[in-house]
Scaffold this motif. Sequence first.
Motif, PDB file in Angstrom:
ATOM      1  N   ILE A 180       0.865  -1.102   0.017  1.00 43.14           N
ATOM      2  CA  ILE A 180      -0.085  -0.047   0.109  1.00 43.14           C
ATOM      3  C   ILE A 180       1.030   1.298  -0.031  1.00 43.14           C
ATOM      4  O   ILE A 180       1.876   1.297   0.840  1.00 43.14           O
ATOM      5  CB  ILE A 180      -0.950   0.015   1.200  1.00 43.14           C
ATOM      6  N   GLN A 181       1.044   2.047  -1.177  1.00 46.42           N
ATOM      7  CA  GLN A 181       1.750   3.083  -1.294  1.00 46.42           C
ATOM      8  C   GLN A 181       0.989   4.328  -1.748  1.00 46.42           C
ATOM      9  O   GLN A 181       0.711   4.503  -2.798  1.00 46.42           O
ATOM     10  CB  GLN A 181       2.702   2.637  -2.313  1.00 46.42           C
ATOM     11  N   LEU A 182       0.626   5.123  -0.680  1.00 46.58           N
ATOM     12  CA  LEU A 182      -0.168   6.483  -1.170  1.00 46.58           C
ATOM     13  C   LEU A 182       0.475   7.582  -0.533  1.00 46.58           C
ATOM     14  O   LEU A 182      -0.294   8.275   0.109  1.00 46.58           O
ATOM     15  CB  LEU A 182      -1.461   6.058  -0.531  1.00 46.58           C
ATOM     16  N   PRO A 183       1.619   8.006  -0.755  1.00 43.54           N
ATOM     17  CA  PRO A 183       2.069   9.243  -0.127  1.00 43.54           C
ATOM     18  C   PRO A 183       1.723  10.311  -0.965  1.00 43.54           C
ATOM     19  O   PRO A 183       1.116  10.300  -1.984  1.00 43.54           O
ATOM     20  CB  PRO A 183       3.752   9.096  -0.537  1.00 43.54           C
ATOM     21  N   TRP A 184       1.610  11.601  -0.295  1.00 39.30           N
ATOM     22  CA  TRP A 184       1.225  12.856  -1.069  1.00 39.30           C
ATOM     23  C   TRP A 184      -0.046  12.840  -1.565  1.00 39.30           C
ATOM     24  O   TRP A 184      -0.292  13.501  -2.489  1.00 39.30           O
ATOM     25  CB  TRP A 184       2.374  13.003  -2.247  1.00 39.30           C
ATOM     26  N   LYS A 185      -0.969  12.057  -0.985  1.00 36.94           N
ATOM     27  CA  LYS A 185      -2.540  12.016  -1.415  1.00 36.94           C
ATOM     28  C   LYS A 185      -3.287  12.902  -0.723  1.00 36.94           C
ATOM     29  O   LYS A 185      -4.466  12.977  -0.632  1.00 36.94           O
ATOM     30  CB  LYS A 185      -2.855  10.791  -1.338  1.00 36.94           C
ATOM     31  N   GLY A 186      -2.698  13.619   0.386  1.00 37.27           N
ATOM     32  CA  GLY A 186      -3.608  14.503   1.372  1.00 37.27           C
ATOM     33  C   GLY A 186      -4.495  13.626   2.067  1.00 37.27           C
ATOM     34  O   GLY A 186      -5.515  14.243   2.478  1.00 37.27           O
ATOM     35  N   LYS A 220       4.693  -3.853   2.631  1.00 41.98           N
ATOM     36  CA  LYS A 220       5.189  -2.370   2.526  1.00 41.98           C
ATOM     37  C   LYS A 220       3.929  -1.460   2.707  1.00 41.98           C
ATOM     38  O   LYS A 220       2.685  -1.551   2.057  1.00 41.98           O
ATOM     39  CB  LYS A 220       5.884  -1.969   1.113  1.00 41.98           C
ATOM     40  N   LEU A 221       3.923  -0.625   3.690  1.00 44.93           N
ATOM     41  CA  LEU A 221       2.959   0.415   4.312  1.00 44.93           C
ATOM     42  C   LEU A 221       3.752   1.820   4.004  1.00 44.93           C
ATOM     43  O   LEU A 221       4.315   2.072   4.876  1.00 44.93           O
ATOM     44  CB  LEU A 221       2.260  -0.037   5.491  1.00 44.93           C
ATOM     45  N   SER A 222       3.281   2.492   3.002  1.00 46.09           N
ATOM     46  CA  SER A 222       3.916   3.919   2.833  1.00 46.09           C
ATOM     47  C   SER A 222       2.978   4.825   2.853  1.00 46.09           C
ATOM     48  O   SER A 222       2.134   4.806   1.455  1.00 46.09           O
ATOM     49  CB  SER A 222       4.981   3.762   1.617  1.00 46.09           C
ATOM     50  N   LEU A 223       2.742   5.474   3.743  1.00 43.99           N
ATOM     51  CA  LEU A 223       1.603   6.817   3.689  1.00 43.99           C
ATOM     52  C   LEU A 223       2.175   8.012   4.081  1.00 43.99           C
ATOM     53  O   LEU A 223       1.760   8.848   4.781  1.00 43.99           O
ATOM     54  CB  LEU A 223       0.327   6.209   4.538  1.00 43.99           C
ATOM     55  N   HIS A 224       3.441   8.096   3.513  1.00 44.88           N
ATOM     56  CA  HIS A 224       4.003   9.374   4.091  1.00 44.88           C
ATOM     57  C   HIS A 224       3.531  10.723   3.357  1.00 44.88           C
ATOM     58  O   HIS A 224       3.014  10.600   2.446  1.00 44.88           O
ATOM     59  CB  HIS A 224       5.640   9.399   4.104  1.00 44.88           C
TER      60      HIS A 224
END
Length: 691
Positions: free
Chosen positions: A87-93, A110-114
Amino acid sequence: MAMHKQNDEPKGISPFTHIFFLVCFFSCFFIEPVSSDQQGWDGVVVTAADFQALQAFKQELIDSKGFLKSWNGWVGIKCAKGQFIVIQLPWKGLGGRITEKIGQLQALRKLSLHDDVIQGSIPRALGVLPDLRGVQLFKNRLSGSIPATLGSCPSLQTLDLSNNSLTGVVPESLANSTKLYRLNLSFNLISGSVPVSFARSSSLIFLDLQPNNLSGPIPDSWGPQNHSRLRNLDLSYNAINGSLPVSLFNLSSLVVLNLESNGLEDQIPESIQGLHNLSVLVLKRNKLSGPIPASVGNISSLTKLDLSGNKLSGEIPFSLANLKTFNSFNVSYNNLSGLVPAPLSQKFNSSSFVGNIELCGYSGSPPCPSPPPLQNLPSSPSRNRDINIENLSSAGEKGIPTPAGEIEPGGETGGKLVHFDGPMVFTADDLLCATAEIMGKSTYGTVYNATLEDGNQVAVKRLREKITKGQKEFETEVNLLGKIRHRNLLAMRAYYLGPKGEKLLVFDYMPKGSLATFLHARGPETTVDWPTRMRIAKGVTRGLMYLHTQENIIHGNLTSSNVLLDEKINAKIADFGLSRLMTAAANANVIATAGALEAMNGVDLPQWVASIVKEEWTNEVFDLELMRDASSIGDELLNTLKLGLHCVDPSPSARPEVQQVLQQLEEIRPDTPASSAPSGDDGAGVPSTSE
Ligand SMILES: *[C@@H]1O[C@H](CO)[C@@H](O)[C@H](O)[C@H]1NC(C)=O
Ligand SMILES: *[C@@H]1O[C@H](CO)[C@@H](O)[C@H](O)[C@H]1NC(C)=O
Ligand SMILES: *[C@@H]1O[C@H](CO)[C@@H](O)[C@H](O)[C@H]1NC(C)=O
Ligand SMILES: *[C@@H]1O[C@H](CO)[C@@H](O)[C@H](O)[C@H]1NC(C)=O
Ligand SMILES: *[C@@H]1O[C@H](CO)[C@@H](O)[C@H](O)[C@H]1NC(C)=O
Ligand SMILES: *[C@@H]1O[C@H](CO)[C@@H](O)[C@H](O)[C@H]1NC(C)=O
Ligand SMILES: *[C@@H]1O[C@H](CO)[C@@H](O)[C@H](O)[C@H]1NC(C)=O
Ligand SMILES: *[C@@H]1O[C@H](CO)[C@@H](O)[C@H](O)[C@H]1NC(C)=O
Ligand SMILES: *[C@@H]1O[C@H](CO)[C@@H](O)[C@H](O)[C@H]1NC(C)=O
Ligand SMILES: *[C@@H]1O[C@H](CO)[C@@H](O)[C@H](O)[C@H]1NC(C)=O
Ligand SMILES: *[C@@H]1O[C@H](CO)[C@@H](O)[C@H](O)[C@H]1NC(C)=O
Ligand SMILES: *[C@@H]1O[C@H](CO)[C@@H](O)[C@H](O)[C@H]1NC(C)=O
């Protein structure tokens, strides 16, 4: 309903009894957006558990920018074998929270929500994910504490929770993740201490705990066998206290150590040089005291050293000047003193040194305090301060004039100053109060570089008292020596006899120093050409000839160290005739010692040169820079070499007289009017031991 166009990645559909078919648009295998009218979507089938969990995950997030409105927008979801793995959803507000149901995504790697605006706490359930490798939740608004359960993720490699509002302590258990190599908890509000378990982790490479509220000491159980990998340790901007643990310096793999802005105390241990690979060392703004260990100079990889804002004292060790790769250095705002080593003051500007009241010698620094007055300097280690102000009260004993020269009363010190001819005017008090630095030490005493009140400089030789003749005999001899004047002999201008028998000889100060330093301590760009060398050689020969023929004095110790040079590079022989001022016993001792030294000396330079010449390797003995002009001066070099060898013939009777030496030098290279004119100081001379 379902999609039957099998994706090529998941080689088979999971053998679950109840299978929900879900099209996972824009999965990892599918990069191009597809229009909805296309029925031939690429997709995969996922398990019910994953499907539900993902829906719950979506529901708890606040998707204010509408990224998740359409499934088409789930760019960052990847599946494999029917399960979500990324799950990779960075810079999505994205706002909202991360659901605990994420624990159902059993294959998640992988969990990327930065760089979102997610709130709430970090789900404890992440700890049950067996394959979780990377968690990037930095730059969000997460709060609460870090779940200790994360330590049971067996596959965790990177955990970056930086720049949130996390509180609580750093769980000891994180070190249980034996694959964790990057741990970034920086920019939070974490308190408690740095877990001791971290010192035992064998996997950590990057440990970043800067700005937090950590307190207590740095763990003290680091060992190379456990920690050979840690490269970057950043504990800056916390409230860590106690001293620097010595075991920390076992970390020979460490490249960056930043402990800025903490409450560290005590000394920096010498063993810090154990950090062999260190490039950046920042210890600024702590409460470290004691000296800067000289051993820091052994860390040859160091590029940046910031020790500013501590309570360090003592001098800046000269060893730091050895650090060739140094490009950032700061010791400002400490209690350092003394002179900044010149290589450092040349390389770094004042902002590296300011705020140390007693530090001097850098650009813009307050002037270095004057060196102590001559009278306070010890003449030899065994006799400190033997002329002393204690004597102020004793009545000044007026000196008795002698035909030798003009006599000054000894002033308040009660000694006697005798001037020979010369331009210098000073009293005994002027001399004794002159500031002075040691320039050298020799068998007969110590030489000082003294600056008189009026700014004039003189060289003062303080003779070792125990070996000088009694006053009467001494004065007879010194009055003879003081009258010797020749342009190639260093002139004695005065002598001083102190009330307790101390004896000072005053000479002209030679700003260019000795021939030895002129030849050997120069920069690579400075050359000394052959005409200059010849002029010096002739000068030395003329001075020696005057001593031999006019004064009947044999120098006995002519070396390049006691041939001095004035502003115009005229040679001045120093240290002649001093043996006449010494007791017979002292001279016998000196000769014996010199003999012993000679015997001990492995390499006999004249012998070596002679052997080389015999082998016809003559060019080996010349200074390389002279060889550039070999075509024009080659013969002169060779003939001078032959003459030099003649002068050091093992049999003294075979050596030429000094007059012959001068004559031959003049034949080898006749004086040019220019070189001989103004001072007349040219002259020839291969230093001859034939005397
Ligand atoms: C932390 O996050 C805030 C807001 O996203 C950002 O402005 C700030 O630069 C970040 N700080 C660091 C050190 O990354
Ligand atoms: C994890 O770490 C904690 C604290 O360091 C320790 O007490 C515990 O036994 C460890 N658990 C496992 C499963 O290794
Ligand atoms: C840790 O995170 C901060 C802020 O996000 C970042 O500036 C820093 O470079 C990171 N450190 C490491 C070692 O990754
Ligand atoms: C920092 O830690 C101390 C205890 O060490 C605590 O009293 C203080 O409230 C903490 N500050 C913050 C902002 O968390
Ligand atoms: C190294 O780690 C082992 C266990 O992992 C521990 O027993 C030992 O004390 C550690 N050594 C040092 C120097 O910390
Ligand atoms: C370090 O700080 C703590 C309070 O945070 C204090 O209790 C402790 O005594 C300090 N230790 C040292 C060595 O100063
Ligand atoms: C680690 O550091 C400590 C303290 O300096 C030292 O006694 C120990 O020998 C070191 N360990 C190793 C394996 O070098
Ligand atoms: C030190 O650095 C060099 C080059 O970066 C590396 O090859 C070497 O393994 C390092 N040494 C240690 C002990 O990590
Ligand atoms: C390290 O530095 C100290 C002080 O400058 C020096 O005495 C020592 O010989 C150096 N070298 C080693 C390998 O310790
Ligand atoms: C050195 O440190 C001081 C105080 O920390 C700072 O003001 C100064 O700019 C620094 N100078 C350099 C050259 O880093
Ligand atoms: C000879 O001269 C050298 C160099 O100037 C000096 O170190 C040494 O003490 C002198 N020896 C004697 C016996 O004067
Ligand atoms: C002698 O002292 C002066 C003034 O302090 C200084 O400029 C000069 O470099 C010194 N010379 C030597 C050889 O130390």
